[in-house]
Design a protein around this motif. Structure first.
Motif, PDB file in Angstrom:
ATOM      1  N   ALA A  21     -36.376  12.467  58.516  1.00 13.71           N
ATOM      2  CA  ALA A  21     -36.875  12.391  56.774  1.00 13.71           C
ATOM      3  C   ALA A  21     -37.317  10.827  55.995  1.00 13.71           C
ATOM      4  CB  ALA A  21     -35.712  13.362  55.586  1.00 13.71           C
ATOM      5  N   ASP A  22     -36.321   9.516  56.692  1.00 11.37           N
ATOM      6  CA  ASP A  22     -36.370   8.259  56.495  1.00 11.37           C
ATOM      7  C   ASP A  22     -37.395   7.769  57.459  1.00 11.37           C
ATOM      8  OD1 ASP A  22     -34.773   8.796  59.275  1.00 11.37           O
ATOM      9  OD2 ASP A  22     -33.070   7.474  58.501  1.00 11.37           O
ATOM     10  N   ARG A  23     -38.058   8.140  58.464  1.00 15.79           N
ATOM     11  CA  ARG A  23     -38.795   7.516  59.530  1.00 15.79           C
ATOM     12  C   ARG A  23     -40.211   7.628  58.862  1.00 15.79           C
ATOM     13  NH1 ARG A  23     -37.034   8.394  64.543  1.00 15.79           N
ATOM     14  NH2 ARG A  23     -38.564   5.970  65.048  1.00 15.79           N
ATOM     15  N   GLN A  24     -40.723   6.754  59.430  1.00 14.35           N
ATOM     16  CA  GLN A  24     -42.315   6.097  58.920  1.00 14.35           C
ATOM     17  C   GLN A  24     -43.444   7.339  60.045  1.00 14.35           C
ATOM     18  OE1 GLN A  24     -42.756   5.809  56.100  1.00 14.35           O
ATOM     19  NE2 GLN A  24     -40.451   5.205  55.714  1.00 14.35           N
ATOM     20  N   TRP A  25     -45.021   7.692  59.563  1.00 11.84           N
ATOM     21  CA  TRP A  25     -45.212   7.873  60.570  1.00 11.84           C
ATOM     22  C   TRP A  25     -46.180   6.521  61.666  1.00 11.84           C
ATOM     23  CZ3 TRP A  25     -51.348   5.268  60.176  1.00 11.84           C
ATOM     24  CH2 TRP A  25     -51.710   6.542  60.738  1.00 11.84           C
ATOM     25  N   GLU A  26     -45.558   5.504  60.915  1.00  4.42           N
ATOM     26  CA  GLU A  26     -46.392   4.317  61.635  1.00  4.42           C
ATOM     27  C   GLU A  26     -45.534   4.243  63.021  1.00  4.42           C
ATOM     28  OE1 GLU A  26     -47.937   3.722  57.908  1.00  4.42           O
ATOM     29  OE2 GLU A  26     -46.435   4.056  58.606  1.00  4.42           O
ATOM     30  N   GLU A  27     -44.432   4.869  63.090  1.00  6.36           N
ATOM     31  CA  GLU A  27     -43.507   4.392  64.187  1.00  6.36           C
ATOM     32  C   GLU A  27     -43.937   5.875  65.420  1.00  6.36           C
ATOM     33  OE1 GLU A  27     -38.973   4.357  63.271  1.00  6.36           O
ATOM     34  OE2 GLU A  27     -39.312   4.628  61.236  1.00  6.36           O
ATOM     35  N   LEU A  28     -44.865   6.952  64.199  1.00  9.05           N
ATOM     36  CA  LEU A  28     -44.610   7.361  66.540  1.00  9.05           C
ATOM     37  C   LEU A  28     -45.746   7.079  67.542  1.00  9.05           C
ATOM     38  CD1 LEU A  28     -46.396  10.171  64.214  1.00  9.05           C
ATOM     39  CD2 LEU A  28     -43.878  10.673  65.030  1.00  9.05           C
ATOM     40  N   PRO A  29     -46.063   5.893  66.961  1.00 13.99           N
ATOM     41  CA  PRO A  29     -46.835   5.394  68.229  1.00 13.99           C
ATOM     42  C   PRO A  29     -45.895   4.688  69.760  1.00 13.99           C
ATOM     43  CG  PRO A  29     -48.171   4.240  67.044  1.00 13.99           C
ATOM     44  CD  PRO A  29     -47.175   5.282  66.047  1.00 13.99           C
ATOM     45  N   ASP A  30     -45.237   4.191  68.814  1.00 12.41           N
ATOM     46  CA  ASP A  30     -43.609   3.238  70.098  1.00 12.41           C
ATOM     47  C   ASP A  30     -42.348   4.397  70.471  1.00 12.41           C
ATOM     48  OD1 ASP A  30     -44.647   1.104  69.819  1.00 12.41           O
ATOM     49  OD2 ASP A  30     -44.335   1.402  67.901  1.00 12.41           O
ATOM     50  N   ASP A  31     -42.098   6.066  69.498  1.00 12.20           N
ATOM     51  CA  ASP A  31     -41.191   6.722  69.288  1.00 12.20           C
ATOM     52  C   ASP A  31     -41.334   7.847  69.805  1.00 12.20           C
ATOM     53  OD1 ASP A  31     -37.919   8.056  69.738  1.00 12.20           O
ATOM     54  OD2 ASP A  31     -38.128   7.007  67.683  1.00 12.20           O
ATOM     55  N   ARG A  32     -42.392   8.065  71.192  1.00  9.73           N
ATOM     56  CA  ARG A  32     -42.083   9.645  71.634  1.00  9.73           C
ATOM     57  C   ARG A  32     -41.057  10.709  71.821  1.00  9.73           C
ATOM     58  NH1 ARG A  32     -45.562   7.148  77.340  1.00  9.73           N
ATOM     59  NH2 ARG A  32     -47.320   6.187  76.693  1.00  9.73           N
ATOM     60  N   ASP A  33     -39.884  10.609  71.390  1.00  6.09           N
ATOM     61  CA  ASP A  33     -39.286  11.596  70.962  1.00  6.09           C
ATOM     62  C   ASP A  33     -39.503  12.189  69.063  1.00  6.09           C
ATOM     63  OD1 ASP A  33     -36.344  11.255  72.799  1.00  6.09           O
ATOM     64  OD2 ASP A  33     -38.012  11.194  73.673  1.00  6.09           O
ATOM     65  N   LEU A  34     -39.958  10.712  68.158  1.00  9.60           N
ATOM     66  CA  LEU A  34     -39.818  11.543  67.015  1.00  9.60           C
ATOM     67  C   LEU A  34     -41.322  11.699  66.846  1.00  9.60           C
ATOM     68  CD1 LEU A  34     -40.277  10.944  63.952  1.00  9.60           C
ATOM     69  CD2 LEU A  34     -40.511   8.517  64.319  1.00  9.60           C
ATOM     70  N   ALA A  35     -42.543  11.863  67.696  1.00 13.36           N
ATOM     71  CA  ALA A  35     -43.472  12.494  67.772  1.00 13.36           C
ATOM     72  C   ALA A  35     -43.492  13.753  68.074  1.00 13.36           C
ATOM     73  CB  ALA A  35     -44.624  11.721  69.292  1.00 13.36           C
ATOM     74  N   VAL A  36     -42.320  13.830  69.499  1.00  8.66           N
ATOM     75  CA  VAL A  36     -42.361  15.770  69.467  1.00  8.66           C
ATOM     76  C   VAL A  36     -41.748  16.305  68.572  1.00  8.66           C
ATOM     77  CG1 VAL A  36     -40.794  17.238  71.361  1.00  8.66           C
ATOM     78  CG2 VAL A  36     -42.343  15.021  71.955  1.00  8.66           C
ATOM     79  N   GLN A  37     -40.841  15.530  67.787  1.00  6.29           N
ATOM     80  CA  GLN A  37     -39.707  16.276  66.716  1.00  6.29           C
ATOM     81  C   GLN A  37     -40.610  16.448  65.784  1.00  6.29           C
ATOM     82  OE1 GLN A  37     -37.006  13.827  65.386  1.00  6.29           O
ATOM     83  NE2 GLN A  37     -35.758  15.969  64.845  1.00  6.29           N
TER      84      GLN A  37
END
Length: 231
Positions: A145-161
């Motif tokens: 919930a505290d993460r940002q959409w702009e982080e998705l290219p740099d964090d592939r685990d977040l993209a999967v989650q």
């Protein structure tokens, strides 16, 4: 790096960006959702097997450390986070992996994604090609919930989650007994690609458009290797 080298490097990225822009427009319909009313009827290709998602409560576990992109991208390399986050969100890991394969048509380099997004602000980010609105609608009350959409290219685990929980939310909107000749996972994949409104129209029996059918055909093509990857 000298100014000449920097200019040469930017020139190469510009050429790559132009080629990728052309490829995205051809393969993914310009990154726009598919309308429910266009195109041909659903394919006669057999539907994927496998259990559909089951709803579960959000996990209280914290997000893991970022998985930094490096080298050639292969969705199968992310089988572990796919299994983990599919279980966390109560969705079918084979479906989640198949969506990663469907969305792997473009280069997932963070610098290139951001260069593309600067010229096309509505473009998607990350290996699951998630749009800002989808990410922001999905994250409240979730472990990220505290993460940002702009982080998705740099964090592939977040993209999967985030993709896993988005599928969870789409599943919660489906009727118990859809009147369409499509199974649960097929409808969720179409919802991921074309949006919840189109997914619900397809579930009511509205004819699948040509772009959505293309996405579904690729899902079928990627289904078997996705199952192997997450075993």
């Amino acid at each position: 790096m000298s100014e000449g080298q920097q200019g040469s490097r930017w020139g190469r990225w510009l050429v790559v960006g132009v080629l990728v822009a052309a490829g995205w427009g051809i393969v993914h319909g310009g990154d726009h959702p598919t309308t429910a009313s266009s195109g041909a009827s659903p394919s006669a290709t057999p539907s994927p097997d496998g259990a559909g998602p089951s709803a579960s409560a959000p996990s209280a576990s914290a997000s893991t450390a970022p998985s930094k992109p490096s080298g050639r991208y292969d969705p199968a390399d992310y089988a572990a986070p796919v299994r983990r986050y599919a279980a966390e969100a109560g969705v079918n890991p084979q479906l989640l992996m198949a969506i990663l394969y469907n969305e792997s048509y473009k280069p997932h380099d963070p610098e290139l994604e951001r260069a593309w997004q600067r010229g096309k602000p509505e473009a998607s980010f990350g290996i699951a090609n998630m749009h800002r609105a989808a990410f922001d609608d999905t994250k409240p009350g979730r472990p990220f919930a505290d993460r940002q959409w702009e982080e998705l290219p740099d964090d592939r685990d977040l993209a999967v989650q985030a993709a896993a929980w988005h599928l969870h939310d789409l599943a919660g909107q489906l009727p118990a007994r859809p009147s369409a000749p499509l199974n649960h996972d097929e409808l969720l994949a179409l919802g991921y690609n074309a949006g919840a409104g189109n997914m619900l129209a397809f579930a009511r029996g509205v004819k699948v458009g040509s772009q959505a059918q293309s996405y579904l055909d690729r899902l079928h093509d990627n289904w078997a290797k996705s199952g192997t990857a997450v075993q």
